[in-house]
Design an enzyme around this catalytic site. Structure first.
Site, short mmCIF file in Angstrom:
data_model
loop_
_atom_site.label_atom_id
_atom_site.label_comp_id
_atom_site.label_asym_id
_atom_site.label_seq_id
_atom_site.Cartn_x
_atom_site.Cartn_y
_atom_site.Cartn_z
N HIS A 303 -103.05 27.62 51.54
CA HIS A 303 -102.63 26.45 50.77
C HIS A 303 -102.27 25.37 51.78
O HIS A 303 -101.21 25.47 52.39
CB HIS A 303 -101.43 26.76 49.91
CG HIS A 303 -101.59 27.96 49.01
ND1 HIS A 303 -101.48 29.27 49.46
CD2 HIS A 303 -101.84 28.04 47.67
CE1 HIS A 303 -101.63 30.10 48.44
NE2 HIS A 303 -101.86 29.39 47.33
N HIS A 314 -94.24 27.77 41.90
CA HIS A 314 -94.44 27.98 40.48
C HIS A 314 -93.14 27.68 39.73
O HIS A 314 -93.16 27.29 38.56
CB HIS A 314 -94.85 29.44 40.18
CG HIS A 314 -96.24 29.77 40.62
ND1 HIS A 314 -96.55 30.03 41.94
CD2 HIS A 314 -97.39 29.87 39.93
CE1 HIS A 314 -97.86 30.30 42.02
NE2 HIS A 314 -98.39 30.21 40.83
N ASP A 385 -103.42 22.62 43.73
CA ASP A 385 -102.91 23.84 43.13
C ASP A 385 -102.70 23.53 41.65
O ASP A 385 -102.88 22.39 41.21
CB ASP A 385 -101.61 24.27 43.81
CG ASP A 385 -101.42 25.78 43.82
OD1 ASP A 385 -102.01 26.44 42.94
OD2 ASP A 385 -100.69 26.30 44.67
#
Length: 460
Positions: A303, A314, A385
């Site tokens: 990432h 998240h 993302d």
């Protein structure tokens, strides 16, 4: 070429280029006569070769005879439009004599020209532009979204949305046989006006969407750390099997390899990484890219700019306070290696990296995208993302995350709420906050990727 994960840094740089000799710098890989030169001649001599190693200050050129010569990156007369990178073709004009042992002390270097980095999708760009010219603004905006299946009739959903493609999750494969998955994805493709990117997180270890279903594979794919500990050949074999399985089922993009660095088992991201330092992780990334992409399965390194020891985005806002030099010396290394190996996609995290942009998550930051494009020279597709993660909404103010993501330079927006995202993009486009230039740049890359994957037939 198969790279072991535990590859020393000095060998990694040369291993990324086929034909780059493994001997020490300045040592010929095989006996070769001295370079011919006429010191009294007014015509300059010419040395050509490719960059097989580099450091912060120097790069090493290897000529066709295996001889190596080191030059300073700050040398007068150096022309490197896209910087120095492994595999770059270099032409050095000089007077005097170059020794076969790498000695340049008797030569006067006049100029050094480093060839621009070729775009990942260069051969498909013109056809992609032609296809894009036939699309309406609405159709182009839809080609910037990777949606998620959220109905019992995926084919009908495709007919309604017509996005660039879909990210498939564990639920999309649960309890299905291989034949059922193939039929499901084939029906989705049949409903699409333009072939769909079908992307899936199948990293191995804790993140497996396909092999979590024993109908599709008897065991889950091993984690990157397990593969690297298994010895030479394990990473290559795993990547080939994984890419082949994805393609057989109807998927075409692997949302991997994980290029993040983590040496601390307490890090959130650790279990998804190799658990090894930058050179070894870089070798792992290169092997996955070089094993999967020739089979027709796209890869996405993630990432960017490197997750480090940050929190789970998240559910949390993650502030990365590491100095920029840490990224240059470590976190960028696996990404750069994958880019130099021809990696087609990079996924950007939602971490706020203070040394790059203290105000916006990386996925929404124009500066982070500039670094990826200009400093690392990446020309492929940039993906966000998941824009539905909790961390992203806390730093967007009154603007929609999808709009900021498009304006930042992302080509594909991962969204599980397609209807909301397309409305937001249309409103921003109509208001001029997203320009034709932004949209066209993204869509041409997306279409080029589809051409590279063979989803759209390429013109001869």
């Amino acid at each position: 070429m198969k790279l072991p994960c535990k590859l020393p840094a000095v060998l990694l740089a040369c291993a990324l280029l086929t034909g780059c000799a493994a001997g020490a710098e300045g040592t010929a890989s095989s006996p070769a006569p001295p370079l011919a030169a006429n010191p009294s001649s007014s015509a300059p001599q010419r040395l050509t070769g490719v960059i097989c190693a580099q450091s912060e200050d120097n790069f090493t050129l290897e000529d066709g005879m295996g001889r190596r010569y080191s030059f300073q990156k700050g040398a007068e007369g150096l022309s490197a439009p896209d910087g120095c990178y492994i595999g770059a073709e270099v032409s050095v004009a000089y007077n005097g004599v170059l020794g076969e042992d790498g000695d340049i002390s008797k030569a006067e270097v006049l100029s050094i020209a480093v060839a621009p980095r070729p775009a990942v999708f260069a051969q498909f760009e013109e056809q992609a532009k032609a296809i894009a010219s036939t699309l309406s603004a609405d159709e182009k905006l839809r080609q910037m979204i990777l949606s998620a299946v959220n109905t019992a009739d995926p084919a009908a959903q495709v007919g309604k949305e017509q996005p660039a493609g879909y990210v498939l999750f564990r639920k999309d494969f649960a309890d299905l046989t291989a034949e059922a998955v193939q039929e499901k994805l084939a029906a989705m493709q049949e409903a699409a006006k333009l072939p769909l990117i079908m992307a899936v997180d199948e990293e191995g270890g804790p993140v497996v969407r396909i092999s979590s279903n024993p109908n599709l594979r008897a065991e889950i794919f091993p984690a990157p750390s397990e593969l690297c500990a298994a010895g030479e050949g394990a990473v290559h074999a795993d990547a080939v099997e994984k890419a082949s399985l994805l393609l057989d089922l109807g998927c075409n993009v692997l949302l991997a390899p994980v290029a993040d660095l983590s040496l601390d088992e307490g890090d959130y991201i650790h279990s998804r990484t190799t658990g090894l330092p930058a050179p070894e992780t870089a070798a792992y990334v290169v092997e996955v890219v070089k094993a999967a992409q020739p089979l027709g399965c796209g890869t996405v390194m993630k990432h960017f700019p490197g997750y480090g020891n940050n929190l789970n985005t998240h559910t949390n806002v993650s502030m990365d306070e590491r100095p920029y030099q840490n990224f240059v010396e470590a976190d960028f290394v696996p990404f750069q290696a994958g880019i130099d190996a021809g990696g087609q996609g990079v996924l950007v995290s939602h971490n706020i990296v203070i040394s790059m942009d203290a105000d916006l998550p990386a996925s929404l930051s124009p500066e982070v995208h500039r670094i990826l494009r200009e400093e690392l020279g990446f020309t492929g597709a940039i993906l966000t993302d998941d824009l539905g993660m909790d961390a992203i909404g806390l730093y967007t103010g009154n603007e929609a995350p999808a709009v900021l993501a498009a304006a930042a330079g992302n080509d594909l927006l991962l969204s599980q709420n397609f209807d909301q995202t397309i409305v937001q993009l249309k409103e921003a486009y109509d208001a001029g906050r997203i320009t034709d230039e932004m949209v066209d740049s993204a869509v041409v890359r997306v279409l080029s990727w589809k051409l590279a994957l063979g989803l759209i037939p390429a013109e001869p």
